[in-house]
Write an enzyme that holds these catalytic residues in place. Sequence first.
Site, mmCIF file in Angstrom:
data_model
loop_
_atom_site.group_PDB
_atom_site.id
_atom_site.type_symbol
_atom_site.label_atom_id
_atom_site.label_comp_id
_atom_site.label_asym_id
_atom_site.label_seq_id
_atom_site.Cartn_x
_atom_site.Cartn_y
_atom_site.Cartn_z
ATOM 1 N N TYR A 112 0.859 -1.190 0.000
ATOM 2 C CA TYR A 112 0.000 0.000 0.000
ATOM 3 C C TYR A 112 0.889 1.231 0.000
ATOM 4 O O TYR A 112 1.901 1.268 0.704
ATOM 5 C CB TYR A 112 -0.882 0.023 1.271
ATOM 6 N N GLU A 200 -3.618 7.499 -3.987
ATOM 7 C CA GLU A 200 -3.488 6.275 -3.209
ATOM 8 C C GLU A 200 -3.382 5.059 -4.131
ATOM 9 O O GLU A 200 -4.163 4.929 -5.071
ATOM 10 C CB GLU A 200 -4.728 6.144 -2.320
#
Length: 390
Positions: A112, A200
């Site tokens: 991530y 993101e």
Amino acid sequence: MKVHEYQAKDILGNYGVAVQRGSVADTVEEAVAAAEAMKADGVGMYVVKAQIHAGGRGKGGGVKLAKSIDEVREKAEAILGMQLKTPQTGPEGQEVKKILVTAAEDIAHEYYIGVTLDRARKMDVIMASTEGGVEIEEVAEATPEKIVKVWVDPSLGLQRFQAQYIARKLGFEGDQMKEAAKFVTQLYTAYQKSDATIAEINPLVRTEQGQIIALDAKINLDDNALFRHPDLAAMRDEAEEDPLEVEAGKHHLNYIKLDGNVGCMVNGAGLAMGTMDLIKLAGGEPANFLDVGGTANAETVEAGFRIILSDPNVEAILVNIFGGIVRCDRVARGVVEAAKNVDIQVPLIVRLQGTNAEEGMEIIQNSGIEIESAIQLKEAADKVTAALGK
Ligand code: ADP
Ligand code: MG
């Protein structure tokens, strides 16, 4: 403003970020044609992905692996037009109107990485984790030590040692560390240059072949900076937005739909927040947030009434205006005029305070229209309670 995954990947790709592209399709035939073109390039497995303005699509059945062209057709048929429910869509879900067809990657590991603004520190913050693919909120809650954070002073920009620090914390070494650091740097550049509020990547993957590449991308853009980016502003997909919020935007009204039963129309965001508290205190639930801004004239008030009343849950309306620069008598005339033009079937309570408040009250009381007026907050609250029959 939110954009779709394929658009976020286009933005990032323009800054050199290693993203896995694909072809976006509105129909099953387009999806099949896209997969056939990929097959000609040597792709053997595909992923069909719903494009909606919400994440968590995999969990809701909106991301499917297809092992052949026939399966691409099958998955595309299933996903296009489906009402996709994810943890981010709300219970009614969101209709899928577009899909993205991509090549399936051999994933060795999912990471991530995200960039956003840390308002408290007045700096950008880059967050990264080796625990990608799952919901990062859960990781942040249960195992916060698994998230590495680096703060970037926007006036200095991201430093090379910071990008390398993140890459090392993700476990990369040697050439892969350099590649991952480059990824972080380009991601930050894309975030900053496109005036994003969030960029993101979940997941960023390392493939079995050793490639480092983004398989998913989310970008939110700062509405106040869109005037600088006509190409990004053109990415707006109004079909994904709340129709009432779109309508409000056309009248320069700041409207956010909520789930309650008391519609409210207020000038100023702070007073609007206070009014929502007041409604709760009176036993109601706010049906919306609506800031009419500095000019509460007949036109904006009328547009506000129409938008509030398009929500079938509304059982009463509370107008709470503070007359500072805008005088209450003018606002009162606006309310009366608007109330004549809009068929208001629910109790309407108007609280005016500030410059010429009493003249305003008189105008309302003499208007012949059924409007309850109040000067004090408490009085307005009591009248809302009474209107709701509580
Ligand atoms: P969402 O975050 O909305 O659920 P993602 O694009 O992140 O959607 O997809 C969910 C999961 O599906 C990813 O975590 C990954 O495991 C898998 N996935 C997505 N795209 C691919 C791809 N091109 N190849 C292989 N697996 C993929
Ligand atoms: Mg994802």
